[in-house]
Design a protein around this motif. Sequence first.
Motif, PDB file in Angstrom:
ATOM      1  N   THR A 113       6.934   3.985  16.796  1.00 29.27           N
ATOM      2  CA  THR A 113       5.534   3.697  16.079  1.00 29.27           C
ATOM      3  C   THR A 113       5.446   4.988  14.880  1.00 29.27           C
ATOM      4  N   GLY A 114       6.067   6.075  15.206  1.00 35.33           N
ATOM      5  CA  GLY A 114       5.937   7.191  14.212  1.00 35.33           C
ATOM      6  C   GLY A 114       6.940   6.825  13.077  1.00 35.33           C
ATOM      7  N   GLU A 115       8.031   6.260  13.277  1.00 33.02           N
ATOM      8  CA  GLU A 115       8.821   6.105  12.270  1.00 33.02           C
ATOM      9  C   GLU A 115       8.286   4.863  11.483  1.00 33.02           C
ATOM     10  N   CYS A 116       7.688   3.874  11.963  1.00 31.78           N
ATOM     11  CA  CYS A 116       7.115   2.935  11.191  1.00 31.78           C
ATOM     12  C   CYS A 116       5.760   3.538  10.379  1.00 31.78           C
ATOM     13  N   VAL A 117       5.018   4.262  10.679  1.00 27.33           N
ATOM     14  CA  VAL A 117       4.045   5.007  10.076  1.00 27.33           C
ATOM     15  C   VAL A 117       4.752   5.674   8.940  1.00 27.33           C
ATOM     16  N   LYS A 118       5.765   6.726   9.190  1.00 26.63           N
ATOM     17  CA  LYS A 118       6.399   7.275   8.178  1.00 26.63           C
ATOM     18  C   LYS A 118       7.235   6.450   7.138  1.00 26.63           C
ATOM     19  N   GLY A 119       7.646   5.246   7.291  1.00 24.95           N
ATOM     20  CA  GLY A 119       8.189   4.253   6.402  1.00 24.95           C
ATOM     21  C   GLY A 119       7.088   3.896   5.288  1.00 24.95           C
ATOM     22  N   ILE A 120       6.059   3.621   5.980  1.00 21.01           N
ATOM     23  CA  ILE A 120       4.843   3.210   5.335  1.00 21.01           C
ATOM     24  C   ILE A 120       4.297   4.383   4.403  1.00 21.01           C
ATOM     25  N   LYS A 121       4.358   5.345   4.649  1.00 26.62           N
ATOM     26  CA  LYS A 121       3.885   6.527   4.120  1.00 26.62           C
ATOM     27  C   LYS A 121       4.833   7.095   2.704  1.00 26.62           C
ATOM     28  N   GLU A 122       6.040   6.796   3.209  1.00 25.32           N
ATOM     29  CA  GLU A 122       7.231   6.926   2.102  1.00 25.32           C
ATOM     30  C   GLU A 122       6.920   5.633   1.018  1.00 25.32           C
ATOM     31  N   VAL A 123       6.879   4.455   1.535  1.00 23.90           N
ATOM     32  CA  VAL A 123       6.980   3.169   0.519  1.00 23.90           C
ATOM     33  C   VAL A 123       5.809   2.882  -0.083  1.00 23.90           C
ATOM     34  N   SER A 124       4.687   3.537   0.244  1.00 23.89           N
ATOM     35  CA  SER A 124       3.466   3.618  -0.536  1.00 23.89           C
ATOM     36  C   SER A 124       3.627   4.349  -1.934  1.00 23.89           C
ATOM     37  N   GLU A 125       4.205   5.329  -1.832  1.00 23.92           N
ATOM     38  CA  GLU A 125       4.586   6.244  -2.973  1.00 23.92           C
ATOM     39  C   GLU A 125       5.620   5.460  -3.872  1.00 23.92           C
ATOM     40  N   MET A 126       6.335   4.728  -3.429  1.00 18.47           N
ATOM     41  CA  MET A 126       7.658   3.973  -4.105  1.00 18.47           C
ATOM     42  C   MET A 126       7.093   2.627  -4.534  1.00 18.47           C
ATOM     43  N   ILE A 127       6.221   2.075  -4.217  1.00 19.25           N
ATOM     44  CA  ILE A 127       5.716   0.488  -4.495  1.00 19.25           C
ATOM     45  C   ILE A 127       4.495   0.886  -5.012  1.00 19.25           C
ATOM     46  N   THR A 128       3.984   0.823  -6.368  1.00 19.72           N
ATOM     47  CA  THR A 128       2.830   1.017  -6.958  1.00 19.72           C
ATOM     48  C   THR A 128       2.178  -0.084  -7.630  1.00 19.72           C
ATOM     49  N   ASP A 129       3.296  -1.189  -7.865  1.00 19.00           N
ATOM     50  CA  ASP A 129       2.692  -2.338  -8.763  1.00 19.00           C
ATOM     51  C   ASP A 129       2.113  -3.424  -7.873  1.00 19.00           C
ATOM     52  N   ARG A 130       2.145  -3.551  -6.603  1.00 24.96           N
ATOM     53  CA  ARG A 130       1.497  -4.409  -5.823  1.00 24.96           C
ATOM     54  C   ARG A 130       1.117  -3.730  -4.469  1.00 24.96           C
ATOM     55  N   PRO A 131       0.118  -4.362  -3.642  1.00 21.26           N
ATOM     56  CA  PRO A 131      -0.376  -3.883  -2.481  1.00 21.26           C
ATOM     57  C   PRO A 131       0.571  -3.826  -1.601  1.00 21.26           C
ATOM     58  N   VAL A 132       0.620  -2.760  -0.728  1.00 20.57           N
ATOM     59  CA  VAL A 132       1.610  -2.608   0.456  1.00 20.57           C
ATOM     60  C   VAL A 132       0.922  -2.945   1.670  1.00 20.57           C
ATOM     61  N   LEU A 133       1.520  -3.987   2.587  1.00 22.19           N
ATOM     62  CA  LEU A 133       0.711  -4.294   3.714  1.00 22.19           C
ATOM     63  C   LEU A 133       1.573  -3.832   4.896  1.00 22.19           C
ATOM     64  N   ALA A 134       0.986  -2.990   6.117  1.00 25.82           N
ATOM     65  CA  ALA A 134       1.725  -2.716   7.210  1.00 25.82           C
ATOM     66  C   ALA A 134       1.631  -3.776   8.197  1.00 25.82           C
ATOM     67  N   GLY A 135       2.597  -4.221   9.070  1.00 26.71           N
ATOM     68  CA  GLY A 135       2.657  -4.879  10.205  1.00 26.71           C
ATOM     69  C   GLY A 135       2.255  -4.601  11.364  1.00 26.71           C
ATOM     70  N   ILE A 136       1.279  -5.135  12.094  1.00 23.43           N
ATOM     71  CA  ILE A 136       1.217  -4.754  13.618  1.00 23.43           C
ATOM     72  C   ILE A 136       0.942  -6.092  14.290  1.00 23.43           C
ATOM     73  N   ILE A 137       1.428  -6.008  15.544  1.00 22.24           N
ATOM     74  CA  ILE A 137       0.942  -7.221  16.554  1.00 22.24           C
ATOM     75  C   ILE A 137      -0.370  -7.370  16.678  1.00 22.24           C
ATOM     76  N   GLY A 138      -0.807  -8.586  17.078  1.00 16.10           N
ATOM     77  CA  GLY A 138      -1.962  -9.060  17.484  1.00 16.10           C
ATOM     78  C   GLY A 138      -2.240  -8.659  19.019  1.00 16.10           C
ATOM     79  N   PRO A 139      -3.610  -8.519  19.334  1.00 21.36           N
ATOM     80  CA  PRO A 139      -3.717  -7.982  20.829  1.00 21.36           C
ATOM     81  C   PRO A 139      -3.352  -9.096  21.852  1.00 21.36           C
ATOM     82  N   PHE A 140      -3.372 -10.280  21.489  1.00 19.37           N
ATOM     83  CA  PHE A 140      -3.125 -11.009  22.872  1.00 19.37           C
ATOM     84  C   PHE A 140      -1.614 -11.167  22.608  1.00 19.37           C
ATOM     85  N   SER A 141      -1.071 -11.210  21.459  1.00 20.78           N
ATOM     86  CA  SER A 141       0.482 -11.298  21.439  1.00 20.78           C
ATOM     87  C   SER A 141       0.929  -9.982  21.869  1.00 20.78           C
ATOM     88  N   LEU A 142       0.546  -8.960  22.013  1.00 19.30           N
ATOM     89  CA  LEU A 142       0.823  -7.611  22.679  1.00 19.30           C
ATOM     90  C   LEU A 142       0.734  -7.986  24.268  1.00 19.30           C
TER      91      LEU A 142
END
Length: 336
Positions: A113-142
């Motif tokens: 999970t730490g790597e996934c958060v790190k990835g979003i932190k990095e990419v949010s500064e790399m992609i600035t022309d459109r929204p960045v959506l982070a993926g999580i699983i839903g509660p029942f699926s988890l």
Amino acid sequence: MKFDMKQWAAEYISSSTKKAMPILSFPGVQLTGHTVDEMVRDGHLQAVCMKAIADKFDTGAAFSLMDLSVEAEAFGSPVHYSEDEVPTVTAALVHDEDEAEALKVPEVGAGRTGECVKGIKEVSEMITDRPVLAGIIGPFSLAGRLLDMTEIMIMTYEDPEVVEIVLEKATEFLIKYAQAFKEAGANGIAIAEPAAGLLSPNLIKEFSTPYVKRIRESVGDDNFAVLYHNCGSVVPLLDNIREINAGAYSIGNAVDIEEALKAIPQESIVTGNIDPAGTFRNGTPEQMRKETLELLERCSKYPNFVIGSGCDIPPMTPLENIQAFFDAVKEFYEGK
């Protein structure tokens, strides 16, 4: 990059031309030269992959990896990795009420999970022309991964208390995880809750929707959107799902998306639902063009319809098929 996501969605809906929003990230391994196995373990490589996709394809939003093993692994579930396939959970972690009670809620940072958060932190500064959506699983699926999907379906009838214990802990963690993505710079989250598509209207009302709503209420605001993804047979569940009040709904190809468009309020985006396996992965560019144009012809009369994929596009999907999809979308809107 900060976006007013409420305004972004309103402008998207009112626009006469719309950029496609497929759940597209894993095929980026073909552009970066890394394996799926390498990427799912490394936040920097995830950011590089998302950026490569954004540079090549004119998407409406940048989706992070839909890897539905990450959160279960953080709880302690065993996971199988392979070079070119998305990781999968291999065994149940919780088998009874005692184990459910003893289950510890991990901190964000556990497992990958730490790597996934790190990835979003990095990419949010790399992609600035459109929204960045982070993926999580839903509660029942988890919860289904922690308890085993066959077992949880039985338990919803025979041991609902055990399911609820696990759901409470799953939701507690998912709220913290979503908050971490928000703090890392994401413009929203895509909650993948496919297992809820197996539930009846009464059961989804008890075991999924209230928990998803709790996540949305905890993190969603004008600057942070919540997209709800369910690729199951959702038509009987639409009256319940709309109560989540998500900013966007991603609908799978198991159903006629027009049914969702009729049921979901027009202020919420509804995106989908070209078959990610049958058409994107295993189809041809000609088939892709035909199906894309047909779906646009049928559903573009709904202002909140945004064409996309029915689910996550597999890693080894031919890039020419993906390009044919975007070319067809461009062809349709330029011809209007």
